[in-house]
Design a protein around this motif. Structure first.
Motif, PDB file in Angstrom:
ATOM      1  N   LEU A 231       0.852  -1.183   0.000  1.00  0.00           N
ATOM      2  CA  LEU A 231       0.000   0.000   0.000  1.00  0.00           C
ATOM      3  C   LEU A 231       0.890   1.235   0.000  1.00  0.00           C
ATOM      4  N   LEU A 232       0.860   1.998  -1.078  1.00  0.00           N
ATOM      5  CA  LEU A 232       1.518   3.298  -1.112  1.00  0.00           C
ATOM      6  C   LEU A 232       0.493   4.338  -0.714  1.00  0.00           C
ATOM      7  N   TRP A 233       0.678   4.959   0.456  1.00  0.00           N
ATOM      8  CA  TRP A 233      -0.313   5.942   0.898  1.00  0.00           C
ATOM      9  C   TRP A 233       0.264   7.356   0.864  1.00  0.00           C
ATOM     10  N   ALA A 234      -0.591   8.269   0.399  1.00  0.00           N
ATOM     11  CA  ALA A 234      -0.195   9.665   0.218  1.00  0.00           C
ATOM     12  C   ALA A 234      -0.293  10.415   1.541  1.00  0.00           C
ATOM     13  N   ALA A 235       0.690  11.241   1.800  1.00  0.00           N
ATOM     14  CA  ALA A 235       0.707  12.000   3.046  1.00  0.00           C
ATOM     15  C   ALA A 235      -0.417  13.033   3.106  1.00  0.00           C
ATOM     16  N   GLY A 237      -4.241  14.854   1.413  1.00  0.00           N
ATOM     17  CA  GLY A 237      -5.560  14.383   1.027  1.00  0.00           C
ATOM     18  C   GLY A 237      -6.040  14.792  -0.352  1.00  0.00           C
ATOM     19  N   LEU A 238      -7.353  14.627  -0.597  1.00  0.00           N
ATOM     20  CA  LEU A 238      -7.948  14.877  -1.904  1.00  0.00           C
ATOM     21  C   LEU A 238      -7.879  16.340  -2.310  1.00  0.00           C
ATOM     22  N   MET A 239      -7.929  17.246  -1.354  1.00  0.00           N
ATOM     23  CA  MET A 239      -7.860  18.678  -1.629  1.00  0.00           C
ATOM     24  C   MET A 239      -6.496  19.231  -1.253  1.00  0.00           C
ATOM     25  N   ASP A 240      -5.502  18.385  -1.209  1.00  0.00           N
ATOM     26  CA  ASP A 240      -4.132  18.723  -0.809  1.00  0.00           C
ATOM     27  C   ASP A 240      -4.043  19.138   0.658  1.00  0.00           C
ATOM     28  N   GLU A 241      -5.039  18.771   1.447  1.00  0.00           N
ATOM     29  CA  GLU A 241      -5.004  19.086   2.871  1.00  0.00           C
ATOM     30  C   GLU A 241      -3.983  18.195   3.581  1.00  0.00           C
ATOM     31  N   GLU A 242      -3.555  18.637   4.749  1.00  0.00           N
ATOM     32  CA  GLU A 242      -2.497  17.918   5.472  1.00  0.00           C
ATOM     33  C   GLU A 242      -2.928  16.519   5.894  1.00  0.00           C
ATOM     34  N   GLN A 243      -4.206  16.345   6.187  1.00  0.00           N
ATOM     35  CA  GLN A 243      -4.697  15.021   6.573  1.00  0.00           C
ATOM     36  C   GLN A 243      -5.026  14.210   5.334  1.00  0.00           C
ATOM     37  N   GLY A 244      -4.300  13.133   5.110  1.00  0.00           N
ATOM     38  CA  GLY A 244      -4.587  12.259   3.989  1.00  0.00           C
ATOM     39  C   GLY A 244      -5.649  11.233   4.329  1.00  0.00           C
ATOM     40  N   LEU A 245      -5.969  10.395   3.370  1.00  0.00           N
ATOM     41  CA  LEU A 245      -6.928   9.318   3.629  1.00  0.00           C
ATOM     42  C   LEU A 245      -6.398   8.366   4.694  1.00  0.00           C
ATOM     43  N   TYR A 246      -5.085   8.190   4.708  1.00  0.00           N
ATOM     44  CA  TYR A 246      -4.441   7.310   5.674  1.00  0.00           C
ATOM     45  C   TYR A 246      -3.361   8.067   6.420  1.00  0.00           C
ATOM     46  N   ASP A 247      -3.079   7.608   7.609  1.00  0.00           N
ATOM     47  CA  ASP A 247      -1.914   8.047   8.377  1.00  0.00           C
ATOM     48  C   ASP A 247      -1.537   6.890   9.292  1.00  0.00           C
ATOM     49  N   GLU A 248      -0.498   7.072  10.062  1.00  0.00           N
ATOM     50  CA  GLU A 248      -0.038   5.971  10.922  1.00  0.00           C
ATOM     51  C   GLU A 248      -1.132   5.503  11.865  1.00  0.00           C
ATOM     52  N   GLY A 249      -1.882   6.456  12.433  1.00  0.00           N
ATOM     53  CA  GLY A 249      -2.934   6.099  13.376  1.00  0.00           C
ATOM     54  C   GLY A 249      -4.067   5.329  12.726  1.00  0.00           C
ATOM     55  N   ARG A 250      -4.513   5.800  11.559  1.00  0.00           N
ATOM     56  CA  ARG A 250      -5.606   5.116  10.872  1.00  0.00           C
ATOM     57  C   ARG A 250      -5.200   3.713  10.420  1.00  0.00           C
ATOM     58  N   LEU A 251      -3.979   3.591   9.974  1.00  0.00           N
ATOM     59  CA  LEU A 251      -3.525   2.265   9.537  1.00  0.00           C
ATOM     60  C   LEU A 251      -3.375   1.318  10.720  1.00  0.00           C
ATOM     61  N   ALA A 252      -2.957   1.864  11.865  1.00  0.00           N
ATOM     62  CA  ALA A 252      -2.884   1.031  13.066  1.00  0.00           C
ATOM     63  C   ALA A 252      -4.279   0.560  13.475  1.00  0.00           C
ATOM     64  N   ALA A 253      -5.258   1.479  13.356  1.00  0.00           N
ATOM     65  CA  ALA A 253      -6.638   1.128  13.708  1.00  0.00           C
ATOM     66  C   ALA A 253      -7.218   0.104  12.736  1.00  0.00           C
ATOM     67  N   VAL A 266       4.263   7.775   1.129  1.00  0.00           N
ATOM     68  CA  VAL A 266       4.885   8.564   0.066  1.00  0.00           C
ATOM     69  C   VAL A 266       4.751  10.031   0.460  1.00  0.00           C
ATOM     70  N   LYS A 267       5.862  10.678   0.727  1.00  0.00           N
ATOM     71  CA  LYS A 267       5.862  12.052   1.207  1.00  0.00           C
ATOM     72  C   LYS A 267       5.662  13.033   0.050  1.00  0.00           C
ATOM     73  N   ASP A 268       5.206  14.238   0.401  1.00  0.00           N
ATOM     74  CA  ASP A 268       5.118  15.357  -0.551  1.00  0.00           C
ATOM     75  C   ASP A 268       4.213  15.073  -1.739  1.00  0.00           C
ATOM     76  N   VAL A 269       3.193  14.243  -1.553  1.00  0.00           N
ATOM     77  CA  VAL A 269       2.196  14.009  -2.589  1.00  0.00           C
ATOM     78  C   VAL A 269       0.817  14.013  -1.936  1.00  0.00           C
ATOM     79  N   ASN A 270      -0.214  14.273  -2.757  1.00  0.00           N
ATOM     80  CA  ASN A 270      -1.584  14.159  -2.264  1.00  0.00           C
ATOM     81  C   ASN A 270      -2.286  12.988  -2.959  1.00  0.00           C
ATOM     82  N   HIS A 271      -3.573  12.855  -2.708  1.00  0.00           N
ATOM     83  CA  HIS A 271      -4.311  11.695  -3.218  1.00  0.00           C
ATOM     84  C   HIS A 271      -4.233  11.581  -4.744  1.00  0.00           C
ATOM     85  N   TYR A 272      -4.165  12.699  -5.425  1.00  0.00           N
ATOM     86  CA  TYR A 272      -4.068  12.677  -6.891  1.00  0.00           C
ATOM     87  C   TYR A 272      -2.624  12.566  -7.365  1.00  0.00           C
TER      88      TYR A 272
END
Length: 296
Positions: A231-235, A237-253, A266-272
């Motif tokens: 799983l490559l997850w973007a740091a 989100g969809l609107m380039d917001e700081e909170q992405g779809l995933y983060d360490e906490g969400r993946l742990a949950a 994957v740092k310095d990228v958003n969902h798109y």
């Protein structure tokens, strides 16, 4: 843009359109890549360029979008998963590497579970790991929560292609990240005639697929994978917001321990831009090539 060819493959109810970027070596491995919920095959254009002919890339327009917009329902994640199995069978492909972005990642995971002999390793790009739906939302509210402004676009009309380009260039996710590949990708989404161009996406397909992301079979697919997955997850989100779809906490949950999924940030990228940007496209391309070489 590098050249590609358009192909068709028979599926239930019609023929699925797909784009094929051939490898330099005709005998090179093949990767099949799946787009997001309101996207199309050309969202993989940057990855195709970054692959630089090392593998053949095949990206379908999923049922209800772009070149496959005329393929009727039923829609849903399971329908797409079965379509991809039919596509690979029609093309004579076996144990291919399967990649998916956003909703395409959920399709990829479910395809691997439903058709375990057809696919090799999976690359899930900012998708594939789901969470139960909030019980207080209606289906349409749920869909808006999932894809946000992308849903509004489906009922809009545009006077010309330049207006559609301007609409997307104003999207914060693409600020400073526009390219010829992105332009071709968004233009493939248009249908009709000026001055009333609109998205090719069939709203009934988007509704069925969006709600279907919360089906039990879809949510549990990553826990039943017969193959390994990254799983490559973007740091961001969809609107380039700081909170992405995933983060360490969400993946742990999500409780991925004991599954065959390896999460990689994957740092310095958003969902798109994890898919369409230079950095994200290069990361995806290199991993796909590495996957095809496993077992050589």
């Amino acid at each position: 843009m590098i050249p590609y060819e358009e192909i068709k493959a028979p599926v239930s109810g019609g023929a699925l359109a797909a784009l094929r970027w051939p490898a330099t070596d005709p005998g090179a491995p093949v990767v099949v890549a799946l787009h997001g919920i309101t996207a199309n095959a050309l969202s993989w254009g940057t990855v195709a360029r970054q692959l630089a002919g090392r593998v053949t890339l095949i990206a379908p327009d999923l049922r209800g979008r772009a070149g496959s917009s005329g393929v009727p329902g039923p829609y849903g994640i399971a329908a797409h998963a079965d379509d991809i199995a039919a596509l690979t069978e029609a093309l004579g492909l076996d144990r291919v590497v399967l990649a998916g972005h956003s909703m395409g990642a959920f399709v990829a995971a479910l395809a691997a579970v439903r058709h375990p002999l057809r696919f090799g390793p999976l690359l899930l790009v900012d998708g594939g790991i789901g969470f139960p739906a909030p019980t207080h939302l209606t289906p349409d509210e749920l869909l808006t929560a999932v894809i946000g402004p992308a849903m509004d676009r489906l009922s809009m009309t545009f006077p010309d292609r330049a207006a559609y380009r301007a609409f997307w260039q104003a999207h914060p996710a693409f600020a400073g990240a526009w390219s010829d590949e992105v332009d071709a990708y968004i233009q493939r989404d248009l249908s009709g005639e000026e001055p009333a161009l609109r998205s090719t996406c069939r709203i009934e397909a988007i509704r069925a697929d969006g709600v279907g992301l919360f089906d039990e079979e879809v949510l549990t697919a990553v826990r039943k994978l017969p193959v390994g997955a990254t799983l490559l997850w973007a740091a961001r989100g969809l609107m380039d917001e700081e909170q992405g779809l995933y983060d360490e906490g969400r993946l742990a949950a999500a409780g991925l321990d004991g599954t065959r999924v390896e999460p990689v940030a994957v740092k310095d990228v958003n969902h798109y831009t994890v898919l369409t940007g230079e950095r994200g496209g290069r990361e995806i391309a290199d991993r796909l090539v590495a996957f095809t070489r496993q077992g050589d």
